[in-house]
Design a protein around this motif. Structure first.
Motif, PDB file in Angstrom:
ATOM      1  N   ASP A 241     -21.542 -18.752  -9.176  1.00  0.00           N
ATOM      2  CA  ASP A 241     -22.413 -19.565 -10.118  1.00  0.00           C
ATOM      3  C   ASP A 241     -22.023 -18.322 -11.100  1.00  0.00           C
ATOM      4  O   ASP A 241     -23.399 -17.063 -12.138  1.00  0.00           O
ATOM      5  N   ALA A 242     -21.172 -18.863 -12.047  1.00  0.00           N
ATOM      6  CA  ALA A 242     -21.174 -17.722 -13.003  1.00  0.00           C
ATOM      7  C   ALA A 242     -21.785 -18.604 -14.211  1.00  0.00           C
ATOM      8  O   ALA A 242     -22.390 -17.322 -14.999  1.00  0.00           O
ATOM      9  N   LYS A 243     -22.639 -19.505 -14.277  1.00  0.00           N
ATOM     10  CA  LYS A 243     -24.279 -19.418 -15.380  1.00  0.00           C
ATOM     11  C   LYS A 243     -25.287 -18.076 -14.932  1.00  0.00           C
ATOM     12  O   LYS A 243     -25.538 -18.029 -15.471  1.00  0.00           O
TER      13      LYS A 243
END
Length: 394
Positions: free
Chosen positions: A377-379
């Motif tokens: 989950d980059a965010k």
């Protein structure tokens, strides 16, 4: 007294870190004036992650102060100069072999220097250096259940010369004193001997500490590899799991209350059929759990009709081997499993006929060999980028 015991373990790590940092130029770089982390990495050609850990250690000792990315040496950095370069030879000595196979005294020079408090006027640093002797002299006999041999007039484990050196050291530290009946432990000595395996975790990483030059300024990856038999190169895993098992005693009393509440409930058919420990170490935790159920609960009275099987789960085969030895005749299974891949653990259990609904899963507190898996989950990762973390991790 526990603070002193911890000092020895801390010193066993601090001394080699200081010596490797000195050889690699880190100490001189810090003494030369304010710097930054990136500049330090570039100037020394250091491995950034492991260097970050060393700097965190120096900061905890008060030797440096970090303001954002800026690093400033404090006046306390001069304490590192009290650690003599030749102490590396003491760390590099195979103390296990010496204690068990030595036939003549070899530590006289170090014992004399210890008696003189290493010729320095700093109690903390002197205790740190003493750790190079205390850690192996207490933890290695503890590993082999030989502590009683340390105060005998004659020993069938240690040679006369080695035994005399051990006893000389114990006496210097005021942990033992001579009586008509022979050598006896003092109250501080009894405290240290009783908790000697607390030092086993530090001793288990001796090989890693001897490789600090490579870890900090070379090819760190090869230090953390495996030999042809699949055993880790950087740690004595048997010593490590035995020492970890020793730690369980301190919190088991509270665990026991929970276990009794579970295994006293009726009907027995609804109680767990299995108890599984992820990261079973040497199996001490599982054995204690089984003995508690057997001796202190209602379920223990009917184990012939409602048996309980213990399951040791670990990524390390040495741990699983020790688990089987510890559990002995207690009904048990061992399973290779990774805490980072729980679904595969369930699959492995199901292949053995173990239904997940019948298992009580337990955990102590140490994870070994857990791989780093980058967040998907980059965010969410970006939202944590500004967080101020106090630790350093590699």
């Amino acid at each position: 007294m526990l603070e002193i015991l911890n000092r020895y373990a801390h010193g066993f790590v601090v001394v080699p870190v200081v010596l490797a940092s000195r050889r690699g130029g880190l100490i001189a770089h810090l003494e030369s004036g304010p710097t930054s982390f990136d500049k330090t990495v570039s100037h020394l050609g250091a491995n950034s992650g492991h260097l970050r850990v060393v700097l965190r250690m120096f900061e905890s000792l008060g030797w440096i102060e970090c303001d954002g990315d800026e690093i400033h040496a404090t006046h306390l950095l001069k304490q590192q100069s009290l650690i003599a370069d030749d102490l590396w030879d003491l760390l590099d000595r195979d103390m296990d072999d010496y204690l068990h196979n030595g036939d003549q005294a070899e530590l006289g020079e170090y014992l004399s220097r210890s008696k003189r408090r290493w010729d320095i006027d700093d109690e903390l640093m002197a205790d740190f250096i003493d750790g190079l002797l205390v850690v192996p002299m207490l933890s290695l006999p503890a590993k082999y259940d030989e502590l009683d041999e340390l105060i005998l007039d004659e020993s069938d484990v240690f040679s006369a010369a080695v035994l005399k050196e051990i006893q000389t050291f114990l006496t210097q530290l005021n942990w033992a004193e001579s009586h008509k009946e022979g050598l006896k432990l003092t109250a501080p000595g009894e405290f240290m001997i009783e908790r000697s395996m607390n030092l086993g975790l530090a001793e288990s990483y001796r090989t890693m500490l001897l490789s600090l030059d490579e870890i900090l300024f070379g090819d760190a990856k090869k230090v953390f590899g495996h030999d042809s038999a699949g055993d880790e190169l950087h740690v004595d895993r048997n010593m490590n799991v035995i020492a970890s098992g020793f730690m369980h005693d301190r919190f088991f009393v509270e665990v026991e209350e929970i276990l009794i509440s579970i295994f006293d409930k009726r009907p027995y058919e609804n109680q767990p059929r299995y108890v599984a420990d992820m990261g079973s170490g040497d199996g001490t935790f599982l054995r204690r759990i089984y003995e508690t159920v057997r001796d202190k609960t209602e379920r223990g009275k009917v184990l012939d009709k409602y048996p309980l099987t213990m399951i040791g789960i670990d990524l390390n085969q040495a741990s699983l081997t020790e688990t089987s030895k510890t559990l002995g005749t207690i009904d048990h299974l061992t399973v290779t499993g990774d805490i980072g891949l729980p679904s595969k653990v369930l699959e492995s259990l199901e292949k053995l006929g173990v239904q997940s609904s019948e298992v009580l899963h337990i955990r102590s507190f140490l994870d070994h060999d857990r791989p780093y898996i980058p967040p998907a989950d980059a965010k969410a990762l970006a939202s944590r980028a500004a967080a101020q973390y106090l630790g350093a991790y590699v």
